[in-house]
Design an enzyme around this catalytic site. Structure first.
Site, short mmCIF file in Angstrom:
data_model
loop_
_atom_site.label_atom_id
_atom_site.label_comp_id
_atom_site.label_asym_id
_atom_site.label_seq_id
_atom_site.Cartn_x
_atom_site.Cartn_y
_atom_site.Cartn_z
N ASN A 79 0.87 -1.18 0.00
CA ASN A 79 0.00 0.00 0.00
C ASN A 79 0.91 1.23 0.00
O ASN A 79 1.53 1.53 1.01
CB ASN A 79 -0.88 -0.03 1.25
CG ASN A 79 -1.65 1.26 1.45
OD1 ASN A 79 -1.79 2.06 0.53
ND2 ASN A 79 -2.16 1.46 2.66
N LYS B 256 0.04 4.24 -0.18
CA LYS B 256 -0.60 5.42 0.45
C LYS B 256 -0.41 6.64 -0.45
O LYS B 256 -0.43 6.51 -1.67
CB LYS B 256 -0.06 5.66 1.86
CG LYS B 256 -0.04 4.39 2.70
CD LYS B 256 0.20 4.67 4.14
CE LYS B 256 0.40 3.38 4.89
NZ LYS B 256 0.21 3.48 6.31
N HIS C 91 -9.35 0.96 5.16
CA HIS C 91 -8.06 1.17 5.82
C HIS C 91 -8.27 2.11 7.01
O HIS C 91 -9.07 3.04 6.94
CB HIS C 91 -7.05 1.77 4.83
CG HIS C 91 -5.64 1.76 5.35
ND1 HIS C 91 -5.21 2.66 6.29
CD2 HIS C 91 -4.59 0.95 5.09
CE1 HIS C 91 -3.94 2.40 6.58
NE2 HIS C 91 -3.54 1.36 5.86
N GLU D 232 -6.69 4.49 8.08
CA GLU D 232 -6.49 5.92 7.78
C GLU D 232 -7.73 6.51 7.11
O GLU D 232 -8.03 7.70 7.27
CB GLU D 232 -5.23 6.09 6.91
CG GLU D 232 -3.97 5.88 7.75
CD GLU D 232 -2.75 5.39 6.98
OE1 GLU D 232 -2.74 5.48 5.74
OE2 GLU D 232 -1.80 4.90 7.63
N GLU E 116 -5.10 -5.16 10.75
CA GLU E 116 -4.07 -4.13 10.92
C GLU E 116 -4.31 -3.37 12.22
O GLU E 116 -5.14 -2.44 12.25
CB GLU E 116 -4.11 -3.14 9.75
CG GLU E 116 -3.86 -3.77 8.41
CD GLU E 116 -3.31 -2.75 7.42
OE1 GLU E 116 -2.22 -3.00 6.90
OE2 GLU E 116 -3.93 -1.69 7.21
N GLY F 166 2.74 2.07 10.63
CA GLY F 166 3.69 3.17 10.46
C GLY F 166 4.45 3.54 11.72
O GLY F 166 5.11 4.57 11.77
N SER G 258 3.61 -2.31 10.22
CA SER G 258 5.07 -2.32 10.43
C SER G 258 5.71 -3.66 10.07
O SER G 258 6.65 -4.10 10.74
CB SER G 258 5.42 -1.91 11.86
OG SER G 258 5.07 -0.55 12.08
C1 PEP Z 1 -0.59 -0.02 5.87
O1 PEP Z 1 -0.59 1.08 5.39
O2 PEP Z 1 -1.55 -0.79 5.62
C2 PEP Z 1 0.53 -0.44 6.72
C3 PEP Z 1 0.49 -1.61 7.28
O3 PEP Z 1 1.58 0.45 6.84
P1 PEP Z 1 3.05 0.14 7.48
O4 PEP Z 1 3.49 -1.18 6.90
O5 PEP Z 1 3.88 1.28 7.03
O6 PEP Z 1 2.86 0.04 8.95
#
Ligand code: PEP
Length: 251
Positions: free
Chosen positions: A11, A13, A97, A99, A167, A173, A211
């Site tokens: 992803n 983003k 997601h 976000e 997640e 992040g 992460s």
């Molecule tokens: C994500 O955006 O779905 C995500 C898991 O980000 P990161 O791997 O940067 O934590």
């Protein structure tokens, strides 16, 4: 029931300009040379979906959107329909997601409508769920995740058209990850819920996201019922993403 094929999705983003397509083609080159066991996808910003799909045509790397509108067309300035993503060459779309849930106030009801739109357009919906740190600290993780799963998956979801991504919001992040026991507990609960509701609940792929990095991917991908990863930051560079692909692909 056939074994679930691992799926590793990046992803991007709100990152990536036309020059970043070189990272996507570099990933495809590695996949061509080493034929990983996992299915691979990249979800760039909407501006790059069509160009990335064209650049990756005929490779092992599919392309996805990061969001879609529930409707197929209409007066929704700035939004993108699932049909438009499909038309641009996408295979997947991420819905719900954290976000989007946080920044745009998306409820599970909205996410369910978007996932249904993805199915209508012939896309695979990657439906995200996960608890905040406050919810985990309050001991509410399973309750929250279960409610999100029930609310966000449309009745028409199948193992073929839907992927679930667990997640934890506090792991996205941040460089923090849950323990493997914590991941196993949530994935097992999601599996139980899918089995209770869908005839083919055993076939849905459940990804872990938050992460995932080259140095922790093997441990996370080995957890029971973890069928792959949704990867943010580490998916931007093929050199970082590839070891994560291998972590699942080599098992
Ligand atoms: C994500 O955006 O779905 C995500 C898991 O980000 P990161 O791997 O940067 O934590």
């Amino acid at each position: 029931m056939a074994a679930r094929r691992p799926l590793i999705v990046g992803n991007w983003k709100m990152n990536g300009l036309a020059a970043s397509l070189a990272e996507a083609t570099a990933l495809a080159d590695r996949a061509r040379a080493q034929a990983p066991a996992a299915e691979l996808g990249l979800c760039p910003p909407a501006t790059l979906v069509a160009a990335m799909a064209a650049a990756l045509k005929g490779t092992a790397v599919g392309v996805g959107g990061q969001d879609c509108h529930a409707k197929a067309a209409g007066a929704h300035t700035g939004d993108i329909a699932a049909e438009m993503l499909k038309d641009a060459g996408a295979t997947y779309v991420i819905t719900g997601h954290s976000e989007r849930r946080a920044d745009h106030g998306e409820s599970s009801e909205t996410v369910r409508a978007k996932a249904a739109a993805a199915h209508r357009a012939g896309l695979v919906a990657i439906v995200c769920v996960g608890e905040t740190l406050a919810e985990r600290d309050a001991g509410e993780t399973l309750k929250i995740v279960t409610a999100q799963i029930r609310g966000s998956l449309p009745d028409g979801a199948t193992a073929a058209n839907t992927v679930v991504a667990y997640e934890p919001v506090w792991a996205i992040g941040t460089g923090r990850t849950p323990t493997t026991a914590q991941v196993a507990e949530v994935h097992a609960e999601i599996r139980r819920d899918l089995l209770a509701r869908f005839d083919d609940g055993a076939g849905f792929r459940i990804l872990y996201g938050g992460s995932v990095k080259p140095d922790n991917a093997a441990e996370l991908m080995a957890v029971p019922d973890v069928d792959g990863a949704l990867v943010g930051g580490a998916s931007l560079k093929a050199a970082d993403f590839w070891p994560i692909v291998q972590a699942k692909g080599l098992q």
